[in-house]
Design a protein around this motif. Structure first.
Motif, short mmCIF file in Angstrom:
data_model
loop_
_atom_site.label_atom_id
_atom_site.label_comp_id
_atom_site.label_asym_id
_atom_site.label_seq_id
_atom_site.Cartn_x
_atom_site.Cartn_y
_atom_site.Cartn_z
N ARG A 3 94.34 63.62 93.39
CA ARG A 3 94.61 62.47 94.27
C ARG A 3 94.54 61.15 93.51
O ARG A 3 95.13 60.16 93.90
CB ARG A 3 93.67 62.46 95.46
N TYR A 4 93.82 61.13 92.38
CA TYR A 4 93.73 59.90 91.60
C TYR A 4 95.03 59.63 90.83
O TYR A 4 95.27 58.52 90.40
CB TYR A 4 92.54 59.95 90.66
N PHE A 36 90.22 59.79 83.81
CA PHE A 36 90.01 61.05 84.52
C PHE A 36 90.24 62.28 83.66
O PHE A 36 89.58 63.30 83.84
CB PHE A 36 90.89 61.11 85.78
N GLU A 82 91.06 65.25 89.19
CA GLU A 82 91.20 65.16 90.64
C GLU A 82 92.59 64.60 90.90
O GLU A 82 92.86 63.44 90.59
CB GLU A 82 90.12 64.26 91.22
N ASN A 121 93.85 68.77 80.23
CA ASN A 121 93.56 68.01 81.44
C ASN A 121 94.63 66.96 81.71
O ASN A 121 95.03 66.74 82.85
CB ASN A 121 92.20 67.33 81.34
N TYR A 150 87.28 65.55 84.36
CA TYR A 150 87.37 66.06 85.72
C TYR A 150 88.74 65.66 86.27
O TYR A 150 89.02 64.47 86.37
CB TYR A 150 86.25 65.48 86.58
N PHE A 154 96.78 67.00 84.92
CA PHE A 154 96.62 65.84 85.79
C PHE A 154 97.97 65.40 86.35
O PHE A 154 98.08 65.02 87.51
CB PHE A 154 95.96 64.71 84.99
N SER A 179 99.49 70.36 93.08
CA SER A 179 98.31 70.35 93.93
C SER A 179 98.26 69.12 94.85
O SER A 179 97.69 69.19 95.93
CB SER A 179 97.05 70.38 93.07
N ASN A 180 98.82 67.99 94.43
CA ASN A 180 98.78 66.81 95.29
C ASN A 180 99.98 66.76 96.23
O ASN A 180 100.21 65.76 96.88
CB ASN A 180 98.66 65.53 94.48
#
Length: 186
Positions: free
Chosen positions: A149-150, A139, A147, A57, A145, A61, A66-67
């Motif tokens: 955008r974080y 995160f 995400e 993760n 999880y 991250f 993806s972002n």
């Protein structure tokens, strides 16, 4: 087939999925059955769940595209070779910045505590690194999880720390060049 630990798990999960497809929603009993399967898997191999998944993760991250979907959509309008080149370059840029961040953290750790508290810009870097590590820890480890955008909020601190590392490396390299050229030491 490699997803399931045994045939019993496969049959149970298949039963749950088929029932949900047929009905259109998950019942509380099926949710509990699914949770029991998950708990059994965790108990059978806790190292995978508590360590390896969390480390994956963390990597995912930070090292992802993806972002940056708005760029990727723009790249997709270009010829395939150019699109692939730009996408690969984007990923390499992220890896270089993250490597610079790690180097910056190592360089800051090696400084005496006195220097960190005496210079505001170093204190700012420590604050930024703390934000990055807290976001990563929360995160990627705690919430389990990811995400993307974080991670965006922490990129300015990653960039700042990477630039600090670049400045320190540049300073070291130019000082060595001066010494080799016979210039006087400062």
């Amino acid at each position: 087939d490699q997803v399931f630990t045994d045939d019993t798990e496969r049959r149970e999960l298949t039963r749950i999925v088929d029932a949900v497809k047929k009905r259109g929603h998950l019942t509380a009993e099926e949710d509990q059955d699914f949770m029991a399967i998950a708990r059994n898997r965790i108990a059978a191999d806790p190292m995978t769940y508590y360590v390896w998944t969390r480390l994956y993760n963390v990597g995912h991250f930070w090292v992802n595209l993806s972002n940056a979907s708005h760029y990727l959509i723009g790249f997709s309008q270009l010829p395939s070779a150019i699109s692939k080149f730009l996408t690969g370059s984007f990923l390499i840029l992220k890896l270089v910045l993250l490597s610079g961040f790690i180097l910056g953290v190592v360089l800051l750790i090696r400084l005496p505590t006195y220097d960190l508290s005496r210079h505001w810009h170093l204190s700012f870097l420590v604050l930024g690194i703390t934000v990055v590590l807290m976001r990563t820890g929360f995160f990627a480890f705690y919430s389990n999880y990811v995400e993307f955008r974080y991670a965006l909020v922490a990129w300015p601190f990653v960039l700042t720390t990477a630039l600090y590392a670049l400045a320190r490396v540049w300073q070291t390299l130019t000082n060595r060049t001066e010494y080799r050229d016979g210039a006087s030491r400062p």
